[in-house]
Design a protein around this motif. Structure first.
Motif, PDB file in Angstrom:
ATOM      1  N   ARG A  19      12.095  -9.824  -3.751  1.00  0.00           N
ATOM      2  CA  ARG A  19      13.273  -9.868  -2.902  1.00  0.00           C
ATOM      3  C   ARG A  19      13.522  -8.494  -2.271  1.00  0.00           C
ATOM      4  O   ARG A  19      13.732  -8.363  -1.079  1.00  0.00           O
ATOM      5  N   GLU A  20      13.434  -7.492  -3.108  1.00  0.00           N
ATOM      6  CA  GLU A  20      13.700  -6.130  -2.638  1.00  0.00           C
ATOM      7  C   GLU A  20      12.670  -5.699  -1.591  1.00  0.00           C
ATOM      8  O   GLU A  20      13.007  -5.224  -0.503  1.00  0.00           O
ATOM      9  N   MET A  21      11.405  -5.930  -1.959  1.00  0.00           N
ATOM     10  CA  MET A  21      10.324  -5.557  -1.044  1.00  0.00           C
ATOM     11  C   MET A  21      10.408  -6.365   0.250  1.00  0.00           C
ATOM     12  O   MET A  21      10.186  -5.864   1.347  1.00  0.00           O
ATOM     13  N   GLY A  22      10.746  -7.625   0.071  1.00  0.00           N
ATOM     14  CA  GLY A  22      10.868  -8.504   1.245  1.00  0.00           C
ATOM     15  C   GLY A  22      11.895  -7.970   2.225  1.00  0.00           C
ATOM     16  O   GLY A  22      11.671  -7.903   3.429  1.00  0.00           O
ATOM     17  N   LYS A  78       9.758 -18.692  -2.726  1.00  0.00           N
ATOM     18  CA  LYS A  78       8.495 -19.111  -3.351  1.00  0.00           C
ATOM     19  C   LYS A  78       8.237 -18.244  -4.586  1.00  0.00           C
ATOM     20  O   LYS A  78       8.435 -17.047  -4.582  1.00  0.00           O
ATOM     21  N   ASN A  79       7.783 -18.833  -5.595  1.00  0.00           N
ATOM     22  CA  ASN A  79       7.592 -18.085  -6.832  1.00  0.00           C
ATOM     23  C   ASN A  79       6.143 -18.121  -7.300  1.00  0.00           C
ATOM     24  O   ASN A  79       5.758 -18.898  -8.151  1.00  0.00           O
ATOM     25  N   ASP A  80       5.349 -17.237  -6.682  1.00  0.00           N
ATOM     26  CA  ASP A  80       3.958 -17.137  -7.109  1.00  0.00           C
ATOM     27  C   ASP A  80       3.846 -16.178  -8.293  1.00  0.00           C
ATOM     28  O   ASP A  80       4.754 -15.413  -8.557  1.00  0.00           O
ATOM     29  N   THR A  81       2.749 -16.215  -8.888  1.00  0.00           N
ATOM     30  CA  THR A  81       2.617 -15.310 -10.025  1.00  0.00           C
ATOM     31  C   THR A  81       1.373 -14.427  -9.911  1.00  0.00           C
ATOM     32  O   THR A  81       0.253 -14.877 -10.056  1.00  0.00           O
ATOM     33  N   LEU A  82       1.628 -13.171  -9.561  1.00  0.00           N
ATOM     34  CA  LEU A  82       0.566 -12.161  -9.586  1.00  0.00           C
ATOM     35  C   LEU A  82       1.142 -10.940 -10.295  1.00  0.00           C
ATOM     36  O   LEU A  82       2.346 -10.731 -10.304  1.00  0.00           O
ATOM     37  N   GLY A  83       0.318 -10.146 -10.834  1.00  0.00           N
ATOM     38  CA  GLY A  83       0.802  -9.014 -11.606  1.00  0.00           C
ATOM     39  C   GLY A  83       1.687  -8.065 -10.814  1.00  0.00           C
ATOM     40  O   GLY A  83       1.485  -7.858  -9.619  1.00  0.00           O
ATOM     41  N   ALA A  84       2.694  -7.505 -11.441  1.00  0.00           N
ATOM     42  CA  ALA A  84       3.620  -6.584 -10.790  1.00  0.00           C
ATOM     43  C   ALA A  84       2.912  -5.297 -10.359  1.00  0.00           C
ATOM     44  O   ALA A  84       3.423  -4.557  -9.533  1.00  0.00           O
ATOM     45  N   SER A  85       1.718  -5.053 -10.907  1.00  0.00           N
ATOM     46  CA  SER A  85       0.985  -3.845 -10.548  1.00  0.00           C
ATOM     47  C   SER A  85       0.701  -3.764  -9.047  1.00  0.00           C
ATOM     48  O   SER A  85       0.573  -2.684  -8.479  1.00  0.00           O
ATOM     49  N   ALA A  86       0.596  -4.953  -8.434  1.00  0.00           N
ATOM     50  CA  ALA A  86       0.307  -4.989  -7.006  1.00  0.00           C
ATOM     51  C   ALA A  86       1.370  -4.249  -6.205  1.00  0.00           C
ATOM     52  O   ALA A  86       1.137  -3.836  -5.081  1.00  0.00           O
ATOM     53  N   ALA A  87       2.552  -4.090  -6.772  1.00  0.00           N
ATOM     54  CA  ALA A  87       3.656  -3.454  -6.042  1.00  0.00           C
ATOM     55  C   ALA A  87       3.435  -1.963  -5.870  1.00  0.00           C
ATOM     56  O   ALA A  87       4.074  -1.334  -5.032  1.00  0.00           O
ATOM     57  N   ALA A  88       2.506  -1.423  -6.592  1.00  0.00           N
ATOM     58  CA  ALA A  88       2.325   0.022  -6.576  1.00  0.00           C
ATOM     59  C   ALA A  88       2.090   0.577  -5.178  1.00  0.00           C
ATOM     60  O   ALA A  88       2.671   1.595  -4.799  1.00  0.00           O
ATOM     61  N   ASP A  89       1.222  -0.096  -4.387  1.00  0.00           N
ATOM     62  CA  ASP A  89       0.948   0.451  -3.057  1.00  0.00           C
ATOM     63  C   ASP A  89       1.835  -0.147  -1.964  1.00  0.00           C
ATOM     64  O   ASP A  89       1.476  -0.179  -0.818  1.00  0.00           O
ATOM     65  N   PHE A  90       2.980  -0.652  -2.358  1.00  0.00           N
ATOM     66  CA  PHE A  90       3.971  -1.146  -1.398  1.00  0.00           C
ATOM     67  C   PHE A  90       4.855   0.002  -0.916  1.00  0.00           C
ATOM     68  O   PHE A  90       6.047   0.013  -1.145  1.00  0.00           O
ATOM     69  N   ASP A  91       4.229   0.975  -0.275  1.00  0.00           N
ATOM     70  CA  ASP A  91       5.086   2.071   0.190  1.00  0.00           C
ATOM     71  C   ASP A  91       5.530   1.768   1.618  1.00  0.00           C
ATOM     72  O   ASP A  91       5.003   2.296   2.585  1.00  0.00           O
ATOM     73  N   VAL A  92       6.512   0.873   1.705  1.00  0.00           N
ATOM     74  CA  VAL A  92       6.927   0.368   3.010  1.00  0.00           C
ATOM     75  C   VAL A  92       7.470   1.464   3.906  1.00  0.00           C
ATOM     76  O   VAL A  92       7.162   1.547   5.080  1.00  0.00           O
ATOM     77  N   LEU A  93       8.262   2.348   3.299  1.00  0.00           N
ATOM     78  CA  LEU A  93       8.904   3.367   4.125  1.00  0.00           C
ATOM     79  C   LEU A  93       7.888   4.306   4.772  1.00  0.00           C
ATOM     80  O   LEU A  93       8.019   4.663   5.939  1.00  0.00           O
ATOM     81  N   THR A  94       6.874   4.668   4.019  1.00  0.00           N
ATOM     82  CA  THR A  94       5.854   5.548   4.583  1.00  0.00           C
ATOM     83  C   THR A  94       5.105   4.850   5.708  1.00  0.00           C
ATOM     84  O   THR A  94       4.856   5.418   6.769  1.00  0.00           O
ATOM     85  N   LEU A  95       4.762   3.579   5.432  1.00  0.00           N
ATOM     86  CA  LEU A  95       4.056   2.819   6.464  1.00  0.00           C
ATOM     87  C   LEU A  95       4.902   2.747   7.739  1.00  0.00           C
ATOM     88  O   LEU A  95       4.418   2.983   8.845  1.00  0.00           O
ATOM     89  N   GLU A  96       6.166   2.451   7.532  1.00  0.00           N
ATOM     90  CA  GLU A  96       7.074   2.326   8.685  1.00  0.00           C
ATOM     91  C   GLU A  96       7.130   3.650   9.464  1.00  0.00           C
ATOM     92  O   GLU A  96       6.998   3.673  10.690  1.00  0.00           O
ATOM     93  N   ALA A  97       7.286   4.733   8.754  1.00  0.00           N
ATOM     94  CA  ALA A  97       7.375   6.045   9.413  1.00  0.00           C
ATOM     95  C   ALA A  97       6.100   6.336  10.200  1.00  0.00           C
ATOM     96  O   ALA A  97       6.141   6.824  11.335  1.00  0.00           O
ATOM     97  N   LYS A  98       4.948   5.999   9.601  1.00  0.00           N
ATOM     98  CA  LYS A  98       3.671   6.242  10.281  1.00  0.00           C
ATOM     99  C   LYS A  98       3.582   5.445  11.575  1.00  0.00           C
ATOM    100  O   LYS A  98       3.192   5.949  12.628  1.00  0.00           O
TER     101      LYS A  98
END
Ligand code: PHE
Length: 377
Positions: free
Chosen positions: A73-76, A9-29
């Motif tokens: 894709r990467e974040m997914g 799916k190809n939605d369009t929202l600003g790339a800035s939203a990726a800033a708080d995508f700290d998946v690894l930290t969330l996972e560790a927590k």
């Protein structure tokens, strides 16, 4: 996987939203929280907070849409892997907690079945129980089933249905214990013999019939060989061609098996019971040498049972057509058999609940009598 990310799916929202995508930290927590969960309830709350519809990971999934395709894709991929490892960790923790819970319950609810019996519990199997088991084992081998009836019996079933009319002397001879009338039906009595089970069984099943019915019986009588409560085993066999020869053969086989003798001298004496015709009492040959009773030898006779061909009136009262069916019946005194077989001179000791008596005459609890294993001690 239903909530796997659709990276096409190809939605369009600003790339800035990726800033708080700290998946690894969330996972560790999350993994830490899971690891330190101490019960299943809390673990489930963690699961909902992470993977539920409004959970942290689910929330991030939703926000993927706003990313540019490469980042998405990467974040997914990262999110999916975090989701898998969180889910696996929860499963592993759940199994661990369940096991711990089970261990805790096993410990708390433990019963130590290896405990030895309390030293003061020195009971043993009563001779009446033992002999009942022996008698039943022998007849079971001959194809008889076990039937039972109540101790408090209807006056009709105890007497009337057995062809003993109201004014019959047998009613007095039986020294019956009557109970207060309860309104409907006949007068309740403590059954004076096990013969009412014959009627009960005829009424509740179809011939052919082969049953033995052990149980308590009551008559107002008390001396060395009589107690107000005693025990009988009733026998009943009904078929189209049952005859006196079958009765005699059956009783002979029984006596030889019970007393464990090759050939028992037996005497079939003509007698009278209102519920059988012809009727016979059966004696067994014995000797009393030196005060000791020996079965199967000598010139004395001991009566052990009453028997006969079932009276047509009795069959009729049991709902069975006497023109088609005929049968034999017998009644054995269990206490009497126990006295004879195990040399117990006085019947009254049977019911005095004296532990010393039971220790002397009783049987070991796990020696169940069988024909192949032996019927005696
Ligand atoms: N009911 C009889 C009694 O108690 C024994 C018996 C049973 C006799 C069956 C004949 C047939 O004395």
């Amino acid at each position: 996987m239903q909530d796997q990310i659709d990276t096409t799916k190809n939605d369009t929202l600003g790339a800035s939203a990726a800033a708080d995508f700290d998946v690894l930290t969330l996972e560790a927590k999350l993994l830490l929280k899971i690891e330190t969960a101490t019960d299943l309830g809390r673990l489930d709350a963690i699961r909902v907070d992470a993977l539920g519809r409004k959970g942290d990971i689910t929330g991030l999934m939703k926000r993927l849409r706003g990313l540019d395709p490469d980042r998405r894709r990467e974040m997914g991929r990262e999110l999916n892997s975090a989701k898998d490892s969180v889910r696996d960790a929860i499963e592993a923790k759940r199994a661990e907690l369940a096991r711990a819970e089970m261990d805790r319950r096993l410990e708390a609810e433990r019963v130590d079945i290896s405990l030895p019996p309390r030293p003061e519990a020195q009971g043993s199997v009563h001779p009446v129980s033992q002999v009942t088991e022996e008698v039943v084992a022998i007849f079971r081998e001959m194809g008889f089933a076990v039937a039972e009836g109540p101790d408090i019996e209807d006056d009709w079933l105890n007497f009337g249905a057995l062809n003993i009319p109201d004014e019959h002397p047998a009613r007095q001879e039986h020294d019956t214990f009557y109970l207060p009338a309860s309104g409907e039906g006949g007068r309740p009595v403590l059954r004076t013999h096990t013969s009412p089970v014959q009627i009960r069984h005829m009424l509740s099943s179809e011939p052919p019939i082969r049953i033995v019915a052990p149980g308590r019986t009551y008559r107002g009588d008390s001396d060395m060989t009589h107690t107000p409560m005693f025990h009988q085993v009733e026998g009943l066999a009904i078929d189209k061609s049952t005859h006196l020869g079958h009765l005699k053969g059956c009783l002979r086989d029984f006596v030889e098996a019970f007393f464990q003798v090759e050939k028992a001298p037996m005497r079939f004496r003509p007698s009278y019971f209102p519920f059988t015709a012809p009727s016979m009492e059966v004696d067994i040959g014995c000797s009393f040498e030196g005060g000791e009773l020996k079965i199967g030898a000598g010139d004395d006779w001991l009566e052990i049972l009453g028997s006969g061909m079932v009276h047509p009136n009795v069959l009729r009262n049991g709902g069975i057509d006497p023109d088609v069916w005929q049968g034999f019946a017998f009644g054995l005194g269990i206490d009497r058999l126990a006295m004879l077989k195990y040399g117990i001179p006085d019947l009254r000791g049977f019911f005095e609940a004296d532990l010393r008596w039971l220790r002397h005459y009783g049987f070991r609890a796990f020696d169940a009598p069988t024909l192949h294993g032996g019927l005696a001690r």
